[in-house]
Design an enzyme around this catalytic site. Structure first.
Site, PDB file in Angstrom:
ATOM      1  N   HIS A 243       0.931  -1.311   0.133  1.00 58.25           N
ATOM      2  CA  HIS A 243      -0.254   0.141  -0.032  1.00 58.25           C
ATOM      3  C   HIS A 243       0.732   1.072   0.185  1.00 58.25           C
ATOM      4  CE1 HIS A 243      -3.305   2.904   1.466  1.00 58.25           C
ATOM      5  NE2 HIS A 243      -4.044   2.010   0.867  1.00 58.25           N
ATOM      6  N   PHE A 244       1.405   1.617  -1.149  1.00 60.41           N
ATOM      7  CA  PHE A 244       1.494   1.234  -2.293  1.00 60.41           C
ATOM      8  C   PHE A 244       3.028   1.280  -2.458  1.00 60.41           C
ATOM      9  CE2 PHE A 244      -2.411   3.655  -2.033  1.00 60.41           C
ATOM     10  CZ  PHE A 244      -3.473   2.770  -2.347  1.00 60.41           C
TER      11      PHE A 244
END
Length: 145
Positions: free
Chosen positions: A48-49
């Site tokens: 993420h991410f």
């Protein structure tokens, strides 16, 4: 003031899910101010991410709930080792205002709104450098394990 060792006495959470690093102010029955240092080493950033790490909103909510749990346990004079657990029971009026990224210090503030039959209601906010990142009304339930 509570360091991570004392925090671990009041929260059953452990790595990678312990989301309160320090408590800087606590007034039993009223309020708490704590913080979580956000580092690039957080497990959550693997997905993420990876190219643009953003601390997930649900993790900010969980951090606010954990700070609220410490406040509740301290107010009741209980610890998890006493056979009690503080469960996340609900959340209302959630707002996300700012992204939280590695290098940020997430300040967690929670204030008791009410308590009735083991159900606690807290007004919470999370800020970074004085700027609101998230806010919510959180419900927690004190239950025996």
């Amino acid at each position: 003031m509570m360091d991570v060792n004392e925090i671990r006495e009041y929260l059953p959470h452990r790595y990678p899910f312990l989301l309160v690093d320090r408590v800087v102010e606590l007034v039993e029955g009223e309020s708490i101010i704590a913080y979580k240092n956000i580092t690039v080493n957080e497990e959550v950033f693997n997905g993420h991410f990876p190219q643009n790490p953003v601390f997930p909103g649900v993790m900010i909510l969980e951090a606010m709930a954990q700070a609220s749990g410490i406040l509740g346990f301290k107010t009741m004079g209980k610890k998890p080792e006493d056979g009690s657990i503080y469960l996340f029971a609900g959340v209302d009026d959630v707002r996300f205002k700012r992204q939280v990224v590695p290098g940020d210090r997430l300040q967690l503030e929670s204030r008791v709104i009410s308590e009735k039959r083991g159900i606690w209601k807290f007004e919470c906010k999370a800020t970074v450098d004085g700027v609101l990142a998230a806010s919510a009304t959180i419900l927690c339930a004190d239950r025996k394990v």
